[in-house]
Scaffold this active site. Structure first.
Site, PDB file in Angstrom:
ATOM      1  N   LEU A   1       6.412   9.694  -9.048  1.00 38.78           N
ATOM      2  CA  LEU A   1       6.279  11.053  -8.513  1.00 38.78           C
ATOM      3  C   LEU A   1       7.635  11.739  -8.306  1.00 38.78           C
ATOM      4  O   LEU A   1       7.688  12.947  -8.076  1.00 38.78           O
ATOM      5  CB  LEU A   1       5.517  11.030  -7.179  1.00 38.78           C
ATOM      6  CG  LEU A   1       4.035  10.737  -7.302  1.00 38.78           C
ATOM      7  CD1 LEU A   1       3.449  10.324  -5.960  1.00 38.78           C
ATOM      8  CD2 LEU A   1       3.295  11.956  -7.846  1.00 38.78           C
TER       9      LEU A   1
ATOM     10  N   GLU B   1      -3.072   7.614  -6.290  1.00 40.04           N
ATOM     11  CA  GLU B   1      -2.660   6.311  -5.766  1.00 40.04           C
ATOM     12  C   GLU B   1      -3.831   5.395  -5.433  1.00 40.04           C
ATOM     13  O   GLU B   1      -3.628   4.297  -4.936  1.00 40.04           O
ATOM     14  CB  GLU B   1      -1.788   6.505  -4.520  1.00 40.04           C
ATOM     15  CG  GLU B   1      -0.566   7.383  -4.737  1.00 40.04           C
ATOM     16  CD  GLU B   1       0.468   6.779  -5.661  1.00 40.04           C
ATOM     17  OE1 GLU B   1       0.235   5.708  -6.257  1.00 40.04           O
ATOM     18  OE2 GLU B   1       1.547   7.383  -5.793  1.00 40.04           O
TER      19      GLU B   1
END
Length: 130
Positions: free
Chosen positions: A20, A82
């Site tokens: 990310l 996630e």
């Protein structure tokens, strides 16, 4: 158990340490987030899983993270990426916890699965650099 709407009331910040981060393949998930700054966490160790890192709550020499301000939808999207499961956090790939940073408390995703055989990264970041 923190739904994204309730979680954002606790803190709108999220600390990221892997794909990310700026310049990496999943950064587009943070397009609508505000970059706050960088920090170093000394009580988190990364494990190189190959395609991404997984963080464990273990002492380190300093792991580099980036902090972003997100809204409830942004956190919901990150939870999906996630595999964080609000109703059963320990059953997902990652758990989401509050972690202390120099910018204040921030959400941090910790890896729930076994890391046996995965190289530890105890300083710097992922991907690790020689």
């Amino acid at each position: 158990m923190h739904s994204p709407a309730l979680a954002i009331r606790r803190t709108p910040l999220v600390a990221v340490y892997g794909t990310l981060k700026r310049g990496l393949r999943n950064h587009h998930w943070l397009t609508d987030a505000e970059f706050i700054g960088a920090d170093t966490l000394r009580d988190v160790t990364l494990y190189d899983l190959g395609h991404c890192p997984g963080a464990k709550a273990e002492p380190s020499h300093g792991i580099d993270v980036e902090l972003y301000r997100v809204d409830a939808q942004g956190l919901r999207d990150l939870d999906q990426l996630e595999d964080y499961r609000v109703r059963a956090p320990h059953n997902g790939t990652y758990d989401r916890i509050i972690h202390r940073t120099t910018f204040g408390p921030a959400w941090l995703y910790l890896y729930n699965l076994d890391v046996t055989g995965c190289p530890a990264i105890r300083t710097g970041g992922w991907p690790s650099t020689p």
